[in-house]
Write a protein that holds these residues in place. Sequence first.
Motif, mmCIF file in Angstrom:
data_model
loop_
_atom_site.group_PDB
_atom_site.id
_atom_site.type_symbol
_atom_site.label_atom_id
_atom_site.label_comp_id
_atom_site.label_asym_id
_atom_site.label_seq_id
_atom_site.Cartn_x
_atom_site.Cartn_y
_atom_site.Cartn_z
ATOM 1 N N ARG A 97 124.713 87.130 147.704
ATOM 2 C CA ARG A 97 125.053 87.745 149.235
ATOM 3 C C ARG A 97 125.598 86.443 149.749
ATOM 4 O O ARG A 97 125.965 86.816 151.037
ATOM 5 N N PHE A 98 125.624 85.411 149.410
ATOM 6 C CA PHE A 98 126.277 84.436 150.152
ATOM 7 C C PHE A 98 127.333 83.576 149.396
ATOM 8 O O PHE A 98 127.109 83.358 148.061
ATOM 9 N N ASP A 99 128.403 83.009 150.188
ATOM 10 C CA ASP A 99 129.707 82.414 149.546
ATOM 11 C C ASP A 99 129.460 80.785 149.811
ATOM 12 O O ASP A 99 130.150 80.068 148.961
ATOM 13 N N ARG A 100 128.466 80.254 150.580
ATOM 14 C CA ARG A 100 128.462 78.732 150.753
ATOM 15 C C ARG A 100 126.943 78.721 151.592
ATOM 16 O O ARG A 100 126.744 79.736 152.280
ATOM 17 N N VAL A 101 126.648 77.269 151.617
ATOM 18 C CA VAL A 101 125.338 77.089 152.194
ATOM 19 C C VAL A 101 125.627 75.953 153.551
ATOM 20 O O VAL A 101 126.433 75.006 153.088
ATOM 21 N N PHE A 102 125.132 76.032 154.467
ATOM 22 C CA PHE A 102 125.152 75.169 155.661
ATOM 23 C C PHE A 102 123.668 74.681 155.520
ATOM 24 O O PHE A 102 122.600 75.457 156.013
ATOM 25 N N ASN A 103 123.380 73.462 154.999
ATOM 26 C CA ASN A 103 122.216 72.968 154.848
ATOM 27 C C ASN A 103 121.769 72.155 156.026
ATOM 28 O O ASN A 103 122.160 71.180 156.206
ATOM 29 N N ILE A 104 120.658 72.684 156.450
ATOM 30 C CA ILE A 104 120.042 72.026 157.672
ATOM 31 C C ILE A 104 118.266 72.032 157.435
ATOM 32 O O ILE A 104 117.666 71.849 158.175
ATOM 33 N N LEU A 105 118.209 71.870 156.144
ATOM 34 C CA LEU A 105 116.728 71.614 155.622
ATOM 35 C C LEU A 105 116.566 70.076 156.085
ATOM 36 O O LEU A 105 117.571 69.287 155.370
ATOM 37 N N HIS A 106 115.434 69.727 156.484
ATOM 38 C CA HIS A 106 115.049 68.318 156.493
ATOM 39 C C HIS A 106 114.067 67.972 155.630
ATOM 40 O O HIS A 106 113.054 68.930 155.239
ATOM 41 N N GLY A 107 113.825 66.698 155.553
ATOM 42 C CA GLY A 107 112.876 65.883 154.433
ATOM 43 C C GLY A 107 112.972 66.062 152.989
ATOM 44 O O GLY A 107 114.042 66.836 152.554
ATOM 45 N N ASN A 108 111.915 65.620 152.186
ATOM 46 C CA ASN A 108 111.855 65.903 150.879
ATOM 47 C C ASN A 108 111.321 67.064 150.150
ATOM 48 O O ASN A 108 111.712 67.823 149.452
ATOM 49 N N GLU A 132 108.977 68.201 158.096
ATOM 50 C CA GLU A 132 109.874 68.538 159.106
ATOM 51 C C GLU A 132 110.431 69.981 159.439
ATOM 52 O O GLU A 132 111.540 70.145 159.830
ATOM 53 N N ARG A 133 109.323 70.760 158.809
ATOM 54 C CA ARG A 133 110.000 71.989 158.877
ATOM 55 C C ARG A 133 110.204 72.713 160.312
ATOM 56 O O ARG A 133 111.200 73.285 160.645
#
Length: 320
Positions: free
Chosen positions: A67-78, A28-29
């Motif tokens: 470099r990052f404080d948090r993650v907005f995860n919008i990766l799909h699939g396994n 689902e890339r």
Amino acid sequence: MTAVAPPRLSDPRAFGCVAVLLGGSSAEREVSLDSGRNVLEALRARGIDAQPVDGIPALIEGLRERRFDRVFNILHGNKGGGEDGTLQGLLEALGVPYTGSRVLGSALAMDKIRSKQVWLALGLPTPRYARLAKGDDVQAAAHALGLPVIVKPACEGSSVGVSRVFDDAGLAGAVELASRYPGELLMEQLVVGGEYTVGILGDLALPTIRIVPAGEYYDYHAKYQAEDTQYLCPGLDDAGAEVEMRALALAAFRALGCSGWGRVDVMRDRDGNNHLLEVNTAPGMTSHSLVPKAARELGIGFEELCWRVLETSLADGGAA
């Protein structure tokens, strides 16, 4: 209209620097890249310091460099994606806040067989199914369920590898297609009726959407490419039926230990019975995606929706 509480934060600086995790290496890339671009633009429009990160290895490098404080995860699939609990476990171990479901909810929701086992144990309705391992008698399984059936990978999304089988002749091809993807195979009864989805945002089930594809089925093309798929929101004319489906979706979401936000797919048969199909813990955020359409019914625009999803990463509504 359902009352919606205001966002919890007003200062974009409170989120720090946000990694918008997109792309990856799953089947689902391309959908994830599209979703991620939209989320990135929306967060930046709200004054949030958001940066694109393609895949988990790049994220690990960025986290090592602080470099990052948090993650907005919008990766799909396994496989190489962000929905099966692997990413969530990594971020929990590193103490990095992130959006969406925790480890258990992500893992259970990605596995459609385990999802069904949990729902059935709790008396929640879902189509009858068979779990197919390599070498199993597929024809016997189909006859036990009763044709027509659906054959699909147990751990993929976006209609990847899904076939509808109406006779014995179609079984071999369906199994061959689904077997191209990792994990077990799932065979389930085909429910004849309307296809619906219910977005979840925090503790709120959003208005239902009825999906009416121009073709016979809501496949990958109808989801992400076709411009003639109809989306009716709310999807049910009867107020009682609308309340019932939304309550069922929220119960199914919570039963799997999911949290934050997501989407629950439901079939409604010709007798008006609901059947749970699956839960998506990192739903699409493309121009064709369904959670944004449902949120708009409640007056929540895309930028605000992305802000609210990001709020699920806060300590009392997401990872520590």
